[in-house]
Design an enzyme around this catalytic site. Sequence first.
Site, mmCIF file in Angstrom:
data_model
loop_
_atom_site.group_PDB
_atom_site.id
_atom_site.type_symbol
_atom_site.label_atom_id
_atom_site.label_comp_id
_atom_site.label_asym_id
_atom_site.label_seq_id
_atom_site.Cartn_x
_atom_site.Cartn_y
_atom_site.Cartn_z
ATOM 1 N N ASP A 39 21.490 56.995 28.145
ATOM 2 C CA ASP A 39 21.797 55.590 27.927
ATOM 3 C C ASP A 39 21.526 55.147 26.489
ATOM 4 O O ASP A 39 20.948 55.876 25.683
ATOM 5 C CB ASP A 39 20.972 54.728 28.884
ATOM 6 C CG ASP A 39 21.612 54.614 30.257
ATOM 7 O OD1 ASP A 39 22.765 55.027 30.407
ATOM 8 O OD2 ASP A 39 20.947 54.100 31.184
ATOM 9 N N LYS A 61 25.574 51.495 27.444
ATOM 10 C CA LYS A 61 26.250 50.201 27.489
ATOM 11 C C LYS A 61 25.392 49.202 26.728
ATOM 12 O O LYS A 61 24.223 49.012 27.028
ATOM 13 C CB LYS A 61 26.440 49.734 28.944
ATOM 14 C CG LYS A 61 27.434 50.564 29.717
ATOM 15 C CD LYS A 61 27.536 50.127 31.163
ATOM 16 C CE LYS A 61 26.405 50.687 32.000
ATOM 17 N NZ LYS A 61 26.449 52.142 32.135
ATOM 18 N N MET A 174 17.209 41.049 30.634
ATOM 19 C CA MET A 174 18.597 40.719 30.281
ATOM 20 C C MET A 174 18.841 39.214 30.314
ATOM 21 O O MET A 174 19.826 38.727 30.856
ATOM 22 C CB MET A 174 19.566 41.441 31.230
ATOM 23 C CG MET A 174 19.434 42.949 31.204
ATOM 24 S SD MET A 174 20.389 43.805 32.494
ATOM 25 C CE MET A 174 19.394 43.408 33.940
#
Length: 259
Positions: A39, A61, A174
Site C-alpha cells: 500500500d 490508494k 480519514m
Amino acid sequence: MRNEIKPKVTLVGAGPGDPELITLKGILAINKADVVLYDALIDPALLKHAPDKAIKIYVGKRVGKHSCPQEDTNRFCVEYALKYGHVVRLKGGDPFVFGRGSEEIDYIEAFGIPTEVVSGISSSVAVPASVGIPVTKRGVSESFWVITGTTSSGEISRDIALAAQSTATVVVLMGTKKLAEIVQIYKQNFKADLPIAIIQSGTTKDLKLVAGTISDIQEKAVSEGIGAPAIIIIGEVVKESYRLKEIYGEVVNVEVNRI
C-alpha cells in the site's frame, strides 16, 4: 523439474508507519513471499525483508493521486497467487480496521485460495500514543470510539454525531477533509472547549502535531499546514500528553528514569 505452485495469500498489517512497529509474525510472512502487493503508506524499508527474487508491486490508494482500484487489487491477489505462489498483501495499520481486508479475503477465498491474516498495530491507538496521548485513562476516559471520517459514499459518518454526545475518546481516521463538519457537530453538542489534536504522519519522521480545542482547531490546522494522512483525536485524554502540557497548562507526571 518445476516446483509445484501452492497459491496462498497472507494479509499482513504493517502497523502505523514506523517500520519497526510491524510484528515479528508479519516480518516472517514477508520473508516467505513470492509476491508483495503493498500500500501507499508502507515504509519502503519493509520490502527489504522480502526475498530478492520476490516481485514487489505497488497497489496503493491516495487521495488526489493516481491509485489502484480495489477491484484490481483483489484480482492481482488471485492472479499472482495462482501464477507464483505466496502473495503477501502488505497493508497499513491492521487489515481489519478500515483496511478492506475482509473484502479481499472474501474475494480470494471464492477462488479456493487459502488465506491468512497477520494483525497489525492499528494507527488508531499507536499514533496517539506516539505523542503521549492515551486513548483511555482511569478517571478521564472509560472507552474510545474509532470512526471513519469519510464513508464510501463520501459523506461524513453519522456515528460521529452519536460519539459527540458521549464522554468517550473519539479517534477519527480519514477525517481531515471533514474537519469543519466534525467541529460543527461538536459545537452543536456544546463542546467547543473540548480538547482535540490532529496528528499527521504519526510514528514517522514526518510527524506533525497540532492541538487545541474544538473552537480553534480549524485555524490552527490551516496555520500548520496539516493534511492527510492524519488522525484526529477528541477528548479530555488529549490534555494528558506530556508533549501538550504547554498548550493546556497541565502538569503531567512523567517517569524520567525507566527500566
